[in-house]
Design a protein around this motif. Structure first.
Motif, short mmCIF file in Angstrom:
data_model
loop_
_atom_site.label_atom_id
_atom_site.label_comp_id
_atom_site.label_asym_id
_atom_site.label_seq_id
_atom_site.Cartn_x
_atom_site.Cartn_y
_atom_site.Cartn_z
N THR A 277 0.15 -2.59 -5.99
CA THR A 277 0.31 -1.35 -5.24
C THR A 277 -1.01 -0.57 -5.21
OG1 THR A 277 1.06 -0.15 -7.22
CG2 THR A 277 2.74 -1.19 -5.85
N GLU A 278 -1.31 0.04 -4.09
CA GLU A 278 -2.58 0.77 -3.96
C GLU A 278 -2.64 1.94 -4.93
OE1 GLU A 278 -5.58 2.35 -0.49
OE2 GLU A 278 -3.44 2.38 -0.08
N LYS A 279 -1.53 2.61 -5.12
CA LYS A 279 -1.45 3.73 -6.06
C LYS A 279 -0.68 3.30 -7.31
CE LYS A 279 -3.50 6.44 -3.10
NZ LYS A 279 -4.91 6.85 -3.32
N ASP A 280 -0.74 4.14 -8.33
CA ASP A 280 0.00 3.90 -9.56
C ASP A 280 1.47 4.22 -9.29
OD1 ASP A 280 1.09 3.79 -12.08
OD2 ASP A 280 -0.37 5.12 -13.01
N PHE A 281 2.28 3.20 -9.02
CA PHE A 281 3.65 3.41 -8.54
C PHE A 281 4.48 4.22 -9.53
CE2 PHE A 281 8.10 2.08 -7.93
CZ PHE A 281 8.24 2.37 -6.58
N TYR A 282 4.32 3.97 -10.82
CA TYR A 282 5.12 4.67 -11.82
C TYR A 282 4.39 5.88 -12.42
CZ TYR A 282 8.66 1.06 -11.56
OH TYR A 282 9.66 0.23 -11.11
N GLY A 283 3.13 6.05 -12.08
CA GLY A 283 2.40 7.25 -12.47
C GLY A 283 2.20 7.43 -13.96
N LYS A 284 2.14 6.36 -14.74
CA LYS A 284 1.99 6.45 -16.19
C LYS A 284 0.64 5.92 -16.68
CE LYS A 284 6.18 8.04 -16.62
NZ LYS A 284 6.43 9.46 -16.96
N ASP A 285 -0.26 5.66 -15.75
CA ASP A 285 -1.63 5.20 -16.08
C ASP A 285 -1.66 3.85 -16.80
OD1 ASP A 285 -2.81 7.51 -14.97
OD2 ASP A 285 -2.46 8.62 -16.83
N GLU A 286 -0.64 3.03 -16.61
CA GLU A 286 -0.65 1.69 -17.18
C GLU A 286 -1.23 0.71 -16.16
OE1 GLU A 286 0.12 0.81 -20.17
OE2 GLU A 286 0.98 2.70 -20.87
N PRO A 287 -1.96 -0.31 -16.63
CA PRO A 287 -2.52 -1.28 -15.69
C PRO A 287 -1.44 -2.14 -15.02
CG PRO A 287 -2.98 -1.91 -17.96
CD PRO A 287 -2.42 -0.53 -18.02
N ILE A 288 -0.41 -2.50 -15.80
CA ILE A 288 0.69 -3.32 -15.27
C ILE A 288 2.00 -2.80 -15.85
CG2 ILE A 288 1.74 -5.62 -15.17
CD1 ILE A 288 -0.92 -6.88 -15.34
N TYR A 289 3.03 -2.83 -15.03
CA TYR A 289 4.38 -2.50 -15.49
C TYR A 289 5.22 -3.78 -15.39
CZ TYR A 289 2.65 2.22 -14.63
OH TYR A 289 1.89 3.38 -14.64
N LEU B 179 6.60 -7.75 -11.79
CA LEU B 179 5.43 -7.03 -12.26
C LEU B 179 4.92 -6.10 -11.17
CD1 LEU B 179 5.34 -10.13 -13.50
CD2 LEU B 179 3.16 -9.35 -14.42
N TYR B 180 4.60 -4.88 -11.56
CA TYR B 180 3.93 -3.93 -10.68
C TYR B 180 2.51 -3.74 -11.20
CZ TYR B 180 8.16 -2.45 -8.19
OH TYR B 180 9.27 -2.40 -7.38
N VAL B 181 1.53 -4.09 -10.39
CA VAL B 181 0.12 -3.96 -10.78
C VAL B 181 -0.44 -2.67 -10.19
CG1 VAL B 181 -2.14 -5.06 -10.80
CG2 VAL B 181 -0.07 -6.47 -10.79
N ASN B 182 -1.04 -1.86 -11.04
CA ASN B 182 -1.57 -0.56 -10.64
C ASN B 182 -2.93 -0.74 -9.97
OD1 ASN B 182 -2.60 2.03 -10.46
ND2 ASN B 182 -2.53 2.47 -12.65
N ARG C 108 0.82 -1.21 0.00
CA ARG C 108 0.00 0.00 0.00
C ARG C 108 0.86 1.26 0.00
NH1 ARG C 108 -4.56 0.13 4.32
NH2 ARG C 108 -4.85 2.07 3.18
N ALA C 109 2.01 1.23 0.66
CA ALA C 109 2.89 2.40 0.71
C ALA C 109 3.95 2.27 -0.38
CB ALA C 109 3.54 2.52 2.08
#
Length: 275
Positions: free
Chosen positions: A133-145, A165-168, A93-94
């Motif tokens: 992650t609770e927020k969009d970690f990379y801030g690019k509006d992608e569903p998954i990084y 994988l980072y899930v938004n 979450r953080a």
């Protein structure tokens, strides 16, 4: 009588907390996934896009072995599929909990866990370290990084079998992933999309057995937090070197044997795993 009143107050607080829990709250997520392979399978299929993925084993709060002196970790959910591939599913979450170095470490510890003495390096299974992650970690509006190693000169994949994988968690598209992230942020079962999420959430929040299970988990968490705090206090006294083991045991309520064991652990990290 006083102890009974305190316990009742704590229980009422727990029931209030339970009503506000969402699957993206890691404590609740662990209970959602516990002994529930079909739900884990659904989540991993949705995130990875592998609709034929079959999970054969999954454990929550999995303690991973470590090399001497290295930091141990406890995985939120650790699964294996029918091809022997490994999955570490983490709720973060953080933003600080989703630090790329943490993802790297989780991935490396899975490697250590899955290669024994005498095995060849090419026997390492493919691994997937997945942070929701609770927020969009990379801030690019992608569903998954998708984080993959590549050969910078050739532009080709490195092919080492490691996948991060980072899930938004903020994503709300019309896809199954968008619906899943919606469910991960719901407090009420009736607002969810996926039947398996609805059933498990309803059990843990509305069924008396499920509610009791969650209350016990929260009580265990409080007891564990208090115990860890006591351990840290004892370790501080040990580090100071002013008191005998007997005095430290008397002051903290720990046994003398426990204090002696703590004194032997040169790699003790306050707030971390002791094993």
């Amino acid at each position: 009588m006083l102890d009974k009143q305190i316990k009742e107050r704590e229980r009422q607080k727990d029931l209030q907390r339970l009503r506000g829990f969402r699957p993206i709250d890691d404590d609740f997520m662990r209970c959602l996934f516990k002994d529930n392979i079909p739900l884990v399978e659904l989540v991993l299929r949705t995130i990875t896009g592998k609709q034929d993925l079959v999970i054969t084993d999954c454990r929550t709060q999995k303690d991973m072995k470590r090399l001497a002196g290295a930091r141990s970790i406890c995985l939120d959910a650790y699964g294996t599929d029918s091809l022997g591939q490994k999955y570490d599913l983490e709720i973060q979450r953080a933003d600080r909990g989703a630090n790329p170095h943490r993802a790297r470490y989780h991935s490396s510890v899975m490697d250590i866990e899955n290669l024994n003495a005498g095995q060849e390096f090419n026997e390492l299974p493919n691994t997937y370290t997945i942070f929701i992650t609770e927020k969009d970690f990379y801030g690019k509006d992608e569903p998954i990084y998708h984080i993959e190693r590549i050969n910078l000169e050739t532009g080709e994949p490195f092919g080492d079998g490691e996948h991060i994988l980072y899930v938004n968690g903020e994503y709300r598209g019309d896809s199954d992933l968008g619906k899943l992230m919606h469910d991960f942020n719901c407090t009420k079962a009736e607002d969810m999309n996926f039947r398996l999420m609805v059933e498990r959430t309803r059990y843990l929040k509305e069924n008396p057995k499920g509610v009791e299970e969650m209350c016990q988990v929260m009580e265990d968490m409080r007891n564990e937090a208090e115990y860890r705090k006591t351990i840290e206090i004892a370790h501080t006294f040990i580090s100071m070197g002013d008191l005998s083991y007997e005095k430290i045991a008397e002051g903290t309520g720990l046994s003398v044997e426990t204090v002696k064991e703590l004194a032997k652990k040169k790699d003790f990290v306050p707030g971390g795993d002791m094993e």
